[in-house]
Scaffold this motif. Structure first.
Motif: not given
Length: 115
Positions: A52-53, A55, A85, A108, A110-113, A115
């Motif tokens: 997962w991402d 931050w 990322p 959360c 990853p942006r590309d969905g 996981s």
């Protein structure tokens, strides 16, 4: 009625051998944590490699993150933030032993969905 406001810099734990991790908010596919470090670092040879991402924001104190294959460590102080990322191998190289380092970590998908 919503609950009373809370302060991420209040009620900091006393120094201990382990970081203090408090879950602030969870939802499906989202986790927010307050992490308090008092001189801790990742064990030698240990790397986080998460699906997962993540931050991270340093609210107080100081830290250095090491990213695999990066030439230099990333120094972070109050207000500094960084997106790690999914799949970014990283480790906590150092946190200040003199004052608590307070992190806000948001996990959360990853942006590309994936996981």
């Amino acid at each position: 009625m919503p609950p009373a406001p809370a302060n991420l810099l209040a009620d900091l734990p006393v120094a201990s051998p382990d970081e203090d991790v408090s879950e602030i908010l969870t939802r499906p596919d989202l986790r927010v944590e307050r992490i308090v470090s008092t001189g801790q670092a990742s064990p030698p040879g240990f790397w986080y490699d998460q699906p997962w991402d993540e931050w991270v924001l340093v609210l107080a104190g100081a830290a250095r993150l090491q990213i695999a294959d990066a030439a230099v460590e990333r120094s972070l102080g109050p207000g500094d933030h960084l997106l790690l990322p999914a799949g970014t191998r990283h480790r906590v190289a150092w946190t200040s032993p003199d004052a608590p380092t307070v992190w806000l970590a948001v996990h959360c998908p990853p942006r590309d969905g994936s996981s």
